[in-house]
Design a protein around this motif. Sequence first.
Motif, short mmCIF file in Angstrom:
data_model
loop_
_atom_site.label_atom_id
_atom_site.label_comp_id
_atom_site.label_asym_id
_atom_site.label_seq_id
_atom_site.Cartn_x
_atom_site.Cartn_y
_atom_site.Cartn_z
N ILE A 1 10.68 0.36 2.35
CA ILE A 1 11.14 1.19 3.47
C ILE A 1 12.27 2.07 2.97
O ILE A 1 13.26 1.58 2.42
N ASP A 2 12.13 3.38 3.16
CA ASP A 2 13.13 4.34 2.70
C ASP A 2 13.89 4.93 3.87
O ASP A 2 13.43 4.90 5.01
N LEU A 3 15.04 5.51 3.55
CA LEU A 3 15.83 6.21 4.55
C LEU A 3 15.04 7.40 5.10
O LEU A 3 14.98 7.63 6.30
N ILE A 4 14.44 8.15 4.18
CA ILE A 4 13.57 9.27 4.54
C ILE A 4 12.18 8.91 4.00
O ILE A 4 12.02 8.72 2.80
N PRO A 5 11.17 8.79 4.86
CA PRO A 5 9.83 8.37 4.40
C PRO A 5 9.29 9.29 3.30
O PRO A 5 9.51 10.50 3.33
N ASP A 6 8.57 8.70 2.36
CA ASP A 6 8.05 9.45 1.22
C ASP A 6 6.99 10.48 1.59
O ASP A 6 6.74 11.40 0.83
N PHE A 7 6.34 10.33 2.75
CA PHE A 7 5.31 11.29 3.10
C PHE A 7 5.88 12.64 3.53
O PHE A 7 5.15 13.61 3.64
N ILE A 8 7.19 12.72 3.75
CA ILE A 8 7.82 14.00 4.06
C ILE A 8 8.01 14.75 2.74
O ILE A 8 8.69 14.25 1.84
N PRO A 9 7.39 15.91 2.60
CA PRO A 9 7.44 16.62 1.32
C PRO A 9 8.88 16.88 0.84
O PRO A 9 9.75 17.21 1.63
N ASP B 1 15.61 11.36 -1.49
CA ASP B 1 16.54 10.27 -1.22
C ASP B 1 16.48 9.22 -2.32
O ASP B 1 17.50 8.69 -2.73
N ASP B 2 15.28 8.95 -2.86
CA ASP B 2 15.16 8.00 -3.97
C ASP B 2 15.81 8.55 -5.23
O ASP B 2 16.45 7.83 -5.99
N LEU B 3 15.63 9.84 -5.45
CA LEU B 3 16.17 10.46 -6.66
C LEU B 3 17.69 10.60 -6.62
O LEU B 3 18.32 10.71 -7.67
N LEU B 4 18.27 10.61 -5.44
CA LEU B 4 19.73 10.77 -5.32
C LEU B 4 20.46 9.47 -5.00
O LEU B 4 21.47 9.15 -5.62
N LEU B 5 19.94 8.71 -4.05
CA LEU B 5 20.66 7.52 -3.60
C LEU B 5 20.68 6.39 -4.62
O LEU B 5 21.72 5.75 -4.81
N VAL B 6 19.55 6.12 -5.25
CA VAL B 6 19.52 5.01 -6.21
C VAL B 6 20.43 5.29 -7.41
O VAL B 6 21.28 4.45 -7.74
N MET C 1 22.93 -4.12 -2.55
CA MET C 1 22.40 -3.08 -1.66
C MET C 1 21.58 -2.06 -2.45
O MET C 1 20.53 -1.62 -1.99
N VAL C 2 22.06 -1.70 -3.63
CA VAL C 2 21.33 -0.73 -4.46
C VAL C 2 20.00 -1.32 -4.92
O VAL C 2 18.95 -0.67 -4.82
N VAL C 3 20.03 -2.57 -5.40
CA VAL C 3 18.79 -3.21 -5.86
C VAL C 3 17.82 -3.38 -4.69
O VAL C 3 16.63 -3.11 -4.82
N ALA C 4 18.32 -3.79 -3.53
CA ALA C 4 17.46 -3.96 -2.36
C ALA C 4 16.83 -2.63 -1.94
O ALA C 4 15.65 -2.57 -1.61
N TYR C 5 17.62 -1.56 -1.97
CA TYR C 5 17.07 -0.25 -1.61
C TYR C 5 16.04 0.21 -2.64
O TYR C 5 15.03 0.79 -2.29
N ALA C 6 16.31 -0.09 -3.91
CA ALA C 6 15.39 0.33 -4.97
C ALA C 6 14.03 -0.37 -4.85
O ALA C 6 13.00 0.25 -5.11
N VAL C 7 14.02 -1.64 -4.47
CA VAL C 7 12.74 -2.37 -4.37
C VAL C 7 12.16 -2.35 -2.97
O VAL C 7 11.03 -2.78 -2.78
N SER C 8 12.91 -1.83 -2.01
CA SER C 8 12.44 -1.82 -0.63
C SER C 8 11.31 -0.82 -0.44
O SER C 8 11.39 0.31 -0.88
#
Length: 125
Positions: A48-56, A62-67, A39-46
Motif C-alpha cells: 500500500i502506497d501513499l499515492i497508488p502506483d496506477f496514477i501515472p 512517491d516510491d522514488l522520493l520517500l524511500v 517505518m522506512v522498511v515497512a513502507y518499502a515492503v508495503s
Amino acid sequence: MPFEKLKIRVRAIKLDSMALYLAFLDRRTPWYAKAVAIMVVAYAVSPIDLIPDFIPVLGMLDDLLLVPAGIILARRLIPKHVFEECRSRAEGYDRAKTKSAGIVAAAVVVLIWILAILLIVKSFF
C-alpha cells in the motif's frame, strides 16, 4: 548506460533497506533511529502506497522520493559504525532468507493496514 546506473542505485536501496532492518535489530541503535528505520522498511515492503502506483508518474514518484529520503534520514540517525557493520552483514545475507523475510514483513504490514482500516471504520459506525 543510464539504465545501468539505475540498476546500481536500486541494488543500493535494497541493500540499505536490509541494513536498516539489521540496524533496527541491533541494540546499539537509538530508539528514535529504530522508529524511523522500521517505518522506512515497512513502507518499502508495503503493498500500500501513499499515492497508488496506477496514477501515472506520481504513483512511482512517491516510491522514488520517500524511500531514499527515509533511508538517508535513518542513516544519519544511526551511529556510523553500527550502520556500516549492518551494511556489510546485509551484503552477505542469503537471498532466500531475505525473500522469505520480505514476504513475512509484507504480510505483517498488510495486517497492520487492515487493522487500522477496521479501527477507522469502527470509529465512524
